[in-house]
Design a protein around this motif. Sequence first.
Motif, PDB file in Angstrom:
ATOM      1  N   HIS A  89       0.819  -1.206   0.000  1.00 28.71           N
ATOM      2  CA  HIS A  89       0.000   0.000   0.000  1.00 28.71           C
ATOM      3  C   HIS A  89       0.855   1.259   0.000  1.00 28.71           C
ATOM      4  O   HIS A  89       0.551   2.240  -0.681  1.00 28.71           O
ATOM      5  CB  HIS A  89      -0.872  -0.051   1.255  1.00 28.71           C
ATOM      6  CG  HIS A  89      -1.659   1.189   1.510  1.00 28.71           C
ATOM      7  ND1 HIS A  89      -1.416   2.003   2.585  1.00 28.71           N
ATOM      8  CD2 HIS A  89      -2.672   1.745   0.832  1.00 28.71           C
ATOM      9  CE1 HIS A  89      -2.278   3.010   2.557  1.00 28.71           C
ATOM     10  NE2 HIS A  89      -3.045   2.880   1.514  1.00 28.71           N
TER      11      HIS A  89
ATOM     12  N   ALA B 169       2.139   3.493  -3.076  1.00 29.89           N
ATOM     13  CA  ALA B 169       1.286   4.371  -3.890  1.00 29.89           C
ATOM     14  C   ALA B 169       1.969   5.706  -4.183  1.00 29.89           C
ATOM     15  O   ALA B 169       1.686   6.339  -5.192  1.00 29.89           O
ATOM     16  CB  ALA B 169      -0.056   4.596  -3.196  1.00 29.89           C
TER      17      ALA B 169
ATOM     18  N   GLY C 106      -8.698   8.623  -1.460  1.00 28.59           N
ATOM     19  CA  GLY C 106      -9.372   7.333  -1.365  1.00 28.59           C
ATOM     20  C   GLY C 106      -8.911   6.447  -0.238  1.00 28.59           C
ATOM     21  O   GLY C 106      -9.709   5.936   0.521  1.00 28.59           O
ATOM     22  N   GLY C 107      -7.644   6.239  -0.098  1.00 26.69           N
ATOM     23  CA  GLY C 107      -7.184   5.303   0.925  1.00 26.69           C
ATOM     24  C   GLY C 107      -7.288   5.875   2.324  1.00 26.69           C
ATOM     25  O   GLY C 107      -7.405   7.078   2.520  1.00 26.69           O
ATOM     26  N   TYR C 108      -7.232   4.986   3.296  1.00 31.74           N
ATOM     27  CA  TYR C 108      -7.200   5.406   4.688  1.00 31.74           C
ATOM     28  C   TYR C 108      -5.746   5.425   5.138  1.00 31.74           C
ATOM     29  O   TYR C 108      -4.982   4.518   4.820  1.00 31.74           O
ATOM     30  CB  TYR C 108      -7.980   4.425   5.549  1.00 31.74           C
ATOM     31  CG  TYR C 108      -7.867   4.701   7.031  1.00 31.74           C
ATOM     32  CD1 TYR C 108      -8.734   5.598   7.647  1.00 31.74           C
ATOM     33  CD2 TYR C 108      -6.879   4.093   7.796  1.00 31.74           C
ATOM     34  CE1 TYR C 108      -8.620   5.871   8.997  1.00 31.74           C
ATOM     35  CE2 TYR C 108      -6.766   4.357   9.147  1.00 31.74           C
ATOM     36  CZ  TYR C 108      -7.642   5.245   9.745  1.00 31.74           C
ATOM     37  OH  TYR C 108      -7.523   5.509  11.076  1.00 31.74           O
TER      38      TYR C 108
ATOM     39  N   PHE D  33      -9.333   9.783   6.001  1.00 28.02           N
ATOM     40  CA  PHE D  33      -9.908   9.003   4.925  1.00 28.02           C
ATOM     41  C   PHE D  33     -10.638   9.968   4.011  1.00 28.02           C
ATOM     42  O   PHE D  33     -11.414  10.784   4.463  1.00 28.02           O
ATOM     43  CB  PHE D  33     -10.882   7.944   5.436  1.00 28.02           C
ATOM     44  CG  PHE D  33     -11.511   7.186   4.305  1.00 28.02           C
ATOM     45  CD1 PHE D  33     -10.819   6.169   3.673  1.00 28.02           C
ATOM     46  CD2 PHE D  33     -12.754   7.545   3.824  1.00 28.02           C
ATOM     47  CE1 PHE D  33     -11.371   5.506   2.592  1.00 28.02           C
ATOM     48  CE2 PHE D  33     -13.305   6.880   2.735  1.00 28.02           C
ATOM     49  CZ  PHE D  33     -12.614   5.853   2.122  1.00 28.02           C
TER      50      PHE D  33
ATOM     51  N   PRO E  25     -13.028  10.045   0.609  1.00 30.56           N
ATOM     52  CA  PRO E  25     -13.732   9.209  -0.357  1.00 30.56           C
ATOM     53  C   PRO E  25     -13.356   9.584  -1.788  1.00 30.56           C
ATOM     54  O   PRO E  25     -13.013  10.723  -2.073  1.00 30.56           O
ATOM     55  CB  PRO E  25     -15.199   9.498  -0.089  1.00 30.56           C
ATOM     56  CG  PRO E  25     -15.231  10.787   0.622  1.00 30.56           C
ATOM     57  CD  PRO E  25     -13.930  10.940   1.339  1.00 30.56           C
ATOM     58  N   ILE E  26     -13.435   8.613  -2.675  1.00 31.68           N
ATOM     59  CA  ILE E  26     -13.065   8.828  -4.072  1.00 31.68           C
ATOM     60  C   ILE E  26     -14.232   9.444  -4.835  1.00 31.68           C
ATOM     61  O   ILE E  26     -15.357   8.957  -4.764  1.00 31.68           O
ATOM     62  CB  ILE E  26     -12.683   7.483  -4.720  1.00 31.68           C
ATOM     63  CG1 ILE E  26     -11.417   6.940  -4.056  1.00 31.68           C
ATOM     64  CG2 ILE E  26     -12.483   7.640  -6.222  1.00 31.68           C
ATOM     65  CD1 ILE E  26     -11.097   5.511  -4.436  1.00 31.68           C
ATOM     66  N   SER E  27     -13.944  10.518  -5.558  1.00 31.75           N
ATOM     67  CA  SER E  27     -14.955  11.145  -6.409  1.00 31.75           C
ATOM     68  C   SER E  27     -14.769  10.698  -7.848  1.00 31.75           C
ATOM     69  O   SER E  27     -13.693  10.251  -8.235  1.00 31.75           O
ATOM     70  CB  SER E  27     -14.807  12.669  -6.382  1.00 31.75           C
ATOM     71  OG  SER E  27     -14.877  13.163  -5.085  1.00 31.75           O
ATOM     72  N   ARG E  28     -15.818  10.873  -8.642  1.00 25.20           N
ATOM     73  CA  ARG E  28     -15.628  10.734 -10.081  1.00 25.20           C
ATOM     74  C   ARG E  28     -14.912  11.986 -10.575  1.00 25.20           C
ATOM     75  O   ARG E  28     -15.143  13.083 -10.074  1.00 25.20           O
ATOM     76  CB  ARG E  28     -16.977  10.534 -10.769  1.00 25.20           C
ATOM     77  CG  ARG E  28     -17.433   9.081 -10.626  1.00 25.20           C
ATOM     78  CD  ARG E  28     -18.845   8.866 -11.065  1.00 25.20           C
ATOM     79  NE  ARG E  28     -19.030   9.167 -12.476  1.00 25.20           N
ATOM     80  CZ  ARG E  28     -20.236   9.192 -13.057  1.00 25.20           C
ATOM     81  NH1 ARG E  28     -21.312   8.939 -12.338  1.00 25.20           N
ATOM     82  NH2 ARG E  28     -20.348   9.459 -14.327  1.00 25.20           N
ATOM     83  N   PRO E  29     -14.029  11.840 -11.559  1.00 26.34           N
ATOM     84  CA  PRO E  29     -13.201  12.978 -11.987  1.00 26.34           C
ATOM     85  C   PRO E  29     -14.002  14.244 -12.297  1.00 26.34           C
ATOM     86  O   PRO E  29     -13.617  15.343 -11.885  1.00 26.34           O
ATOM     87  CB  PRO E  29     -12.486  12.431 -13.227  1.00 26.34           C
ATOM     88  CG  PRO E  29     -12.340  10.963 -12.925  1.00 26.34           C
ATOM     89  CD  PRO E  29     -13.608  10.583 -12.213  1.00 26.34           C
TER      90      PRO E  29
END
Lengths: 280, 270
Positions: A45, A48, A196-198, A206, A208-212
């Motif tokens: 991990h 990255a 995205g990752g914690y 943390f 959250p992942i967004s759409r581009p």
Amino acid sequence: MPSVGDARVIESFAWPNGYKSAAIFTFDVDGCAEQQLYEGNTLGHNSAGDYGPKVAVPRILDLLDRHDLKAAFFVPAWVAQRFPERIKEIHDRGHEIGAHGYLHENFSKLSESDEKEIHRKSSKIISDITGIPPRAFRTPGGPLLKRTMRILMENGYDCSSSSGKSYFPSKVESEGKQIVEIPGSWITDDFPYFWGGYDDKPVPMFMPISRPDDALEYWIAEFDGIHEIGGLFVHINHPRVIGRFSRLRAFEKLIRHIKETPGVWITDLRGIVDLLLKKG
Amino acid sequence: MKRPLPNGAKCAVTLSFEYDAESVEWGYWKSISGGFDIGGFSPSFGIPRILELLDKHDVKGTFFVPAWDAERYPDSVKEIARAMHEVAAHGYVHEDFSQLAPAEEKEIFEKSHKILTEITGAPPQGFRAAAYGRPISSKTLGFCQDMGYIYDSSFMDDDEPYPVTIEGKPVNMVEIPWSWPLNDISFMSPPFSSGMGLVLPQRKPQWILELWKEEFDSLYEELGFFNLVVHPRDMGRVSRLPILEGIISYLKRHDVWFATYSQIAELYLR
């Protein structure tokens, strides 16, 4: 220790040639510096971060070339040591390399002498790679300290891009020396939309992942507002985060939007520094 | 991708599944009773439905199976192997490999390898680290090499496979990197399942499918490799299986080669 607290309130700014606003692009090539610093482990991990200098930076350089843009890349010197050819490539393709600590340290947790040593070592590592010592700096983890500004001024820096207090660049003067502060923000940063990752070090987070194109909406709204008030739009990308092809597409849409907006002075960090220090 | 693909396909696609029954909770808490026992949902519902789906679309996946789960659900793991999917190593009780002493880590590699080999009838060909974020130790890749594995899939430093080096020396192994946006757990893990007390945000099925299509579109055009990570305990819900079917159908409408992880590794090792 408090951070710099004496910035003036600026409500307007005269851009050259009648431009209404200005925009610059910056990148933090953080690599695995924090994983090395806090965990001593850059595997699995933690790898990255390497994605940035290894995979993403060449894509970013091509994108900037396509749009004839010059940017500033802030690099922890440990990352520069790990990827010296990549950092040289950034420099050779006309972009500025700025200092960003050795291992992305939080300077507020360090003694003044330790901080000075990090600045000294980092400057030497970067100048050994690019041939010139860095003149711009962005504080890595933690607040911007008054002490840091003083150390930067004593060591020939003329720019810090570390504060988020304003939409306008400002000039800090002390003992006959001057340094330009270029403000940034989280909203114009890629990290909150995509990381995205914690992570639990250095602090639990943390995102959250967004759409581009969702991130793009936030950036465009903020850019449009900054243009309206005549401010400076400072975009901050992390190659490890923005480097996915899907996200670079959103970034390119932002560049197009800025280019298509009339009256924006699209410049680089040097352009802003020279303007405030009346050079060039 | 930096290797030519069979039949000149434009893009390689790998579908990976993390079996992750109760080994996850057992590894963290020595208990399987928390959080609706969701680990058990994987073998009881998620895995069979996903196997049906893969069979319907005639594509093969790679299943990373903690050996403790394989011991408890041998018939289910046998079923995966019988359907010609690949079964690969994923620790014994979904351990955090960065926290183990070398002797302990070695023992886990050997024990898991033996258990999976006995159950499936064939030795695993590769490994992916377990625990949140796949932490590994400085010894992990070396143990993979000792087991004769031809791939690891624990890293996040690239969008496409690359040959592994250990301390600068090339070894007979390929890294098949993964990423958060192509890992379903980023969008659908229930609270606490990671053992870290995390509450991950939930996204709607259609939103996830659209994100994956966008990711695929850009990777298809620019790179030629698309690697999905799926957790049957999460994706196996009736409301989410259409995401998996949706992306498989979408992939099949393109010039892609569906590959298992060992097929990808062999491209680089030939």
